[in-house]
Write an enzyme that holds these catalytic residues in place. Structure first.
Site, PDB file in Angstrom:
ATOM      1  N   THR A  11       0.821  -1.223   0.000  1.00 56.21           N
ATOM      2  CA  THR A  11       0.000   0.000   0.000  1.00 56.21           C
ATOM      3  C   THR A  11       0.847   1.262   0.000  1.00 56.21           C
ATOM      4  O   THR A  11       0.496   2.265  -0.629  1.00 56.21           O
ATOM      5  CB  THR A  11      -0.917   0.012   1.246  1.00 56.21           C
ATOM      6  OG1 THR A  11      -1.801  -1.084   1.149  1.00 56.21           O
ATOM      7  CG2 THR A  11      -1.704   1.291   1.360  1.00 56.21           C
ATOM      8  N   ASP A  55       1.394  -6.539  -4.396  1.00 52.35           N
ATOM      9  CA  ASP A  55       0.573  -6.511  -3.184  1.00 52.35           C
ATOM     10  C   ASP A  55       1.066  -7.716  -2.388  1.00 52.35           C
ATOM     11  O   ASP A  55       1.141  -8.823  -2.930  1.00 52.35           O
ATOM     12  CB  ASP A  55      -0.904  -6.675  -3.586  1.00 52.35           C
ATOM     13  CG  ASP A  55      -1.835  -6.548  -2.404  1.00 52.35           C
ATOM     14  OD1 ASP A  55      -1.611  -7.254  -1.393  1.00 52.35           O
ATOM     15  OD2 ASP A  55      -2.798  -5.772  -2.485  1.00 52.35           O
ATOM     16  N   SER A  56       1.412  -7.532  -1.134  1.00 52.99           N
ATOM     17  CA  SER A  56       2.067  -8.631  -0.411  1.00 52.99           C
ATOM     18  C   SER A  56       1.146  -9.826  -0.191  1.00 52.99           C
ATOM     19  O   SER A  56       1.606 -10.891   0.212  1.00 52.99           O
ATOM     20  CB  SER A  56       2.645  -8.147   0.917  1.00 52.99           C
ATOM     21  OG  SER A  56       1.639  -7.967   1.891  1.00 52.99           O
ATOM     22  N   SER A  57      -0.138  -9.679  -0.489  1.00 57.07           N
ATOM     23  CA  SER A  57      -1.027 -10.856  -0.459  1.00 57.07           C
ATOM     24  C   SER A  57      -0.611 -11.848  -1.541  1.00 57.07           C
ATOM     25  O   SER A  57      -0.980 -13.016  -1.484  1.00 57.07           O
ATOM     26  CB  SER A  57      -2.472 -10.447  -0.709  1.00 57.07           C
ATOM     27  OG  SER A  57      -2.841  -9.478   0.226  1.00 57.07           O
ATOM     28  N   THR A  87       1.653  -4.574   4.147  1.00 56.37           N
ATOM     29  CA  THR A  87       1.451  -4.993   5.537  1.00 56.37           C
ATOM     30  C   THR A  87       0.821  -6.385   5.652  1.00 56.37           C
ATOM     31  O   THR A  87       0.993  -7.054   6.665  1.00 56.37           O
ATOM     32  CB  THR A  87       0.555  -3.993   6.297  1.00 56.37           C
ATOM     33  OG1 THR A  87      -0.746  -3.965   5.700  1.00 56.37           O
ATOM     34  CG2 THR A  87       1.150  -2.609   6.308  1.00 56.37           C
ATOM     35  N   ARG A 234      -4.142 -25.483  13.463  1.00 57.15           N
ATOM     36  CA  ARG A 234      -4.385 -24.446  14.480  1.00 57.15           C
ATOM     37  C   ARG A 234      -5.462 -24.951  15.415  1.00 57.15           C
ATOM     38  O   ARG A 234      -6.652 -24.979  15.082  1.00 57.15           O
ATOM     39  CB  ARG A 234      -4.778 -23.138  13.816  1.00 57.15           C
ATOM     40  CG  ARG A 234      -3.628 -22.605  12.947  1.00 57.15           C
ATOM     41  CD  ARG A 234      -3.521 -21.131  12.945  1.00 57.15           C
ATOM     42  NE  ARG A 234      -4.820 -20.495  12.907  1.00 57.15           N
ATOM     43  CZ  ARG A 234      -5.094 -19.320  13.463  1.00 57.15           C
ATOM     44  NH1 ARG A 234      -4.170 -18.679  14.126  1.00 57.15           N
ATOM     45  NH2 ARG A 234      -6.285 -18.794  13.349  1.00 57.15           N
ATOM     46  N   GLN A 267      -4.862 -21.149  18.155  1.00 58.68           N
ATOM     47  CA  GLN A 267      -5.609 -20.028  17.588  1.00 58.68           C
ATOM     48  C   GLN A 267      -5.471 -18.773  18.452  1.00 58.68           C
ATOM     49  O   GLN A 267      -5.863 -17.690  18.028  1.00 58.68           O
ATOM     50  CB  GLN A 267      -7.088 -20.408  17.442  1.00 58.68           C
ATOM     51  CG  GLN A 267      -7.277 -21.476  16.394  1.00 58.68           C
ATOM     52  CD  GLN A 267      -8.701 -21.978  16.292  1.00 58.68           C
ATOM     53  OE1 GLN A 267      -9.613 -21.361  16.822  1.00 58.68           O
ATOM     54  NE2 GLN A 267      -8.880 -23.082  15.610  1.00 58.68           N
ATOM     55  N   CYS A 268      -4.955 -18.926  19.655  1.00 60.26           N
ATOM     56  CA  CYS A 268      -4.743 -17.751  20.511  1.00 60.26           C
ATOM     57  C   CYS A 268      -3.497 -17.014  20.035  1.00 60.26           C
ATOM     58  O   CYS A 268      -2.461 -17.631  19.789  1.00 60.26           O
ATOM     59  CB  CYS A 268      -4.509 -18.162  21.955  1.00 60.26           C
ATOM     60  SG  CYS A 268      -5.853 -19.097  22.671  1.00 60.26           S
TER      61      CYS A 268
HETATM   62  N1  ASP Z   1      -2.651  -5.374   0.480  1.00 56.18           N
HETATM   63  C1  ASP Z   1      -1.564  -4.518   0.912  1.00 56.18           C
HETATM   64  C2  ASP Z   1      -0.281  -5.337   0.908  1.00 56.18           C
HETATM   65  O1  ASP Z   1      -0.062  -6.084   1.798  1.00 56.18           O
HETATM   66  C3  ASP Z   1      -1.862  -4.001   2.281  1.00 56.18           C
HETATM   67  C4  ASP Z   1      -0.854  -3.000   2.823  1.00 56.18           C
HETATM   68  O2  ASP Z   1       0.269  -2.857   2.357  1.00 56.18           O
HETATM   69  O3  ASP Z   1      -1.203  -2.350   3.846  1.00 56.18           O
HETATM   70  O4  ASP Z   1       0.482  -5.225  -0.026  1.00 56.18           O
END
Ligand code: ASP
Length: 333
Positions: A11, A55-57, A87, A234, A267-268
């Site tokens: 992002t 996008d890190s996804s 993120t 998990r 899962q905690c």
């Molecule tokens: N979808 C974005 C990513 O991880 C989210 C971000 O960077 O906040 O690339």
């Protein structure tokens, strides 16, 4: 001080498109303009933009390896390293880098932002200057993640908010440092045993499976077949799995009997997996499942992929899963 910045996407450098945010901002120009206005003006800063920016996804173990390769390629040209990253999976990347760079001997700090740098209320400037301050500090060590007002150990941190400027936390250890005048640094966690000559990350077949009340043996069987290379389950609380659900434990025992490691995580967010503490965890412990101790899911997953990428199987794999490579797990006193 010489700094190398690796830009991977996220992002922080995104712009609007008809289908949502995509990478596209002039990150290099923005960064150099930012530095010109600070005490870092004139510092020796080099910059790499990975191709493609993502996008890190969309990150995979190959993306982790691209970062490792870029950092190693600039190892001798810089004293400190900052990686700009999305993120969503940043805490996976920081954990992955901590294993692959345990011999790197120079600090690396990853950061990103919840808002793109062109947005007036963006957290990009604060996070990038925070990461630079963190990595240039004499306390800096290993692979860290800076976000909001905190620096965390890269393999102890998790994304805990999709919107807050304090988007990350380290539920088991707390931060390494917090900003302020002056910054406050906390004692370092254990550094781990390290890993010599790590082999590159490769993609491995490791499903992460969540337990939920009512899960049946047939569903778990379907989720674990064809057999993967390892399974991360998990479970609840300290590592509990329903033990009166007909056939459920047998599915796990069968996977283990085929020499596929089963790692029991919790899962905690704040957890210490203690298999055998309850009867519901005892049967899988006796079948040979490995508890993930107090590791985050991100550290558990990336460590599994790291160990498989090193060619470890069987007893050696089990043994290293519970040892500390880079401070990712607290050892029994
Ligand atoms: N979808 C974005 C990513 O991880 C989210 C971000 O960077 O906040 O690339």
């Amino acid at each position: 001080m010489r700094i190398h910045v690796t830009y991977t996407g996220g992002t922080i450098g995104m712009v609007k498109s008809p289908h949502g945010l995509i990478p596209g901002a002039d990150m290099r120009g923005w960064l150099y303009r930012l530095l010109e206005e600070t005490h870092m003006h004139g510092e020796d800063v080099s910059f790499t933009e990975l191709d493609p920016l993502i996008d890190s996804s969309n990150a995979t173990p190959e993306s982790w390896q691209m970062m490792v390769d870029d950092l190693r390629a600039h190892r001798d040209d810089a004293d400190a390293f900052v990686v700009l990253h999305g993120t969503d999976t940043m805490s996976y990347s920081t954990a992955a880098l901590s294993f692959a760079l345990s011999d790197f001997d120079k600090p690396v700090v990853l950061t990103g932002a919840q808002h793109p740098l062109g947005v007036i209320e963006s957290d990009a400037t604060a996070n990038v200057t925070g990461a630079l301050n963190a990595v240039m500090d004499p306390h800096a060590h290993g692979v860290g993640l800076f976000f909001g007002h905190h620096l965390f150990a890269g393999n102890r941190v998790t994304k805990s908010s999709s919107w807050a400027f304090e988007g990350f936390s380290a539920p088991m250890t707390g931060p390494l440092a917090r900003t302020g005048t002056p910054w406050h640094w906390y004692p370092l966690n254990d550094e781990g045993e390290g890993w010599n000559n790590p082999q590159p990350y490769r993609r491995h077949d490791v499903p992460v499976i969540d337990m939920a009340p009512g899960i049946t043996a047939a569903r778990l069987e379907a989720m674990t077949h064809p057999l993967p290379e390892a399974v991360i389950l998990r479970a609840f609380g300290v590592g509990n799995v329903p033990n009166v659900e007909p056939g459920l434990i047998d599915v796990i025992a069968d996977v283990l009997q085929h020499d596929v490691p089963v790692i029991i995580a919790s899962q905690c967010q704040q957890a210490e997996v203690l298999l055998g503490h309850y009867e519901t965890g005892d049967a899988i412990a006796r079948a040979g499942a490995i508890g993930s101790g107090d590791m985050t899911l991100e550290a558990t997953y990336t460590k599994t992929v790291f160990l498989l990428s090193q060619g470890l199987r069987g007893k050696e794999f089990t043994d290293w899963m519970t040892r500390s490579i880079a401070g990712e797990i607290s050892l029994e006193p």
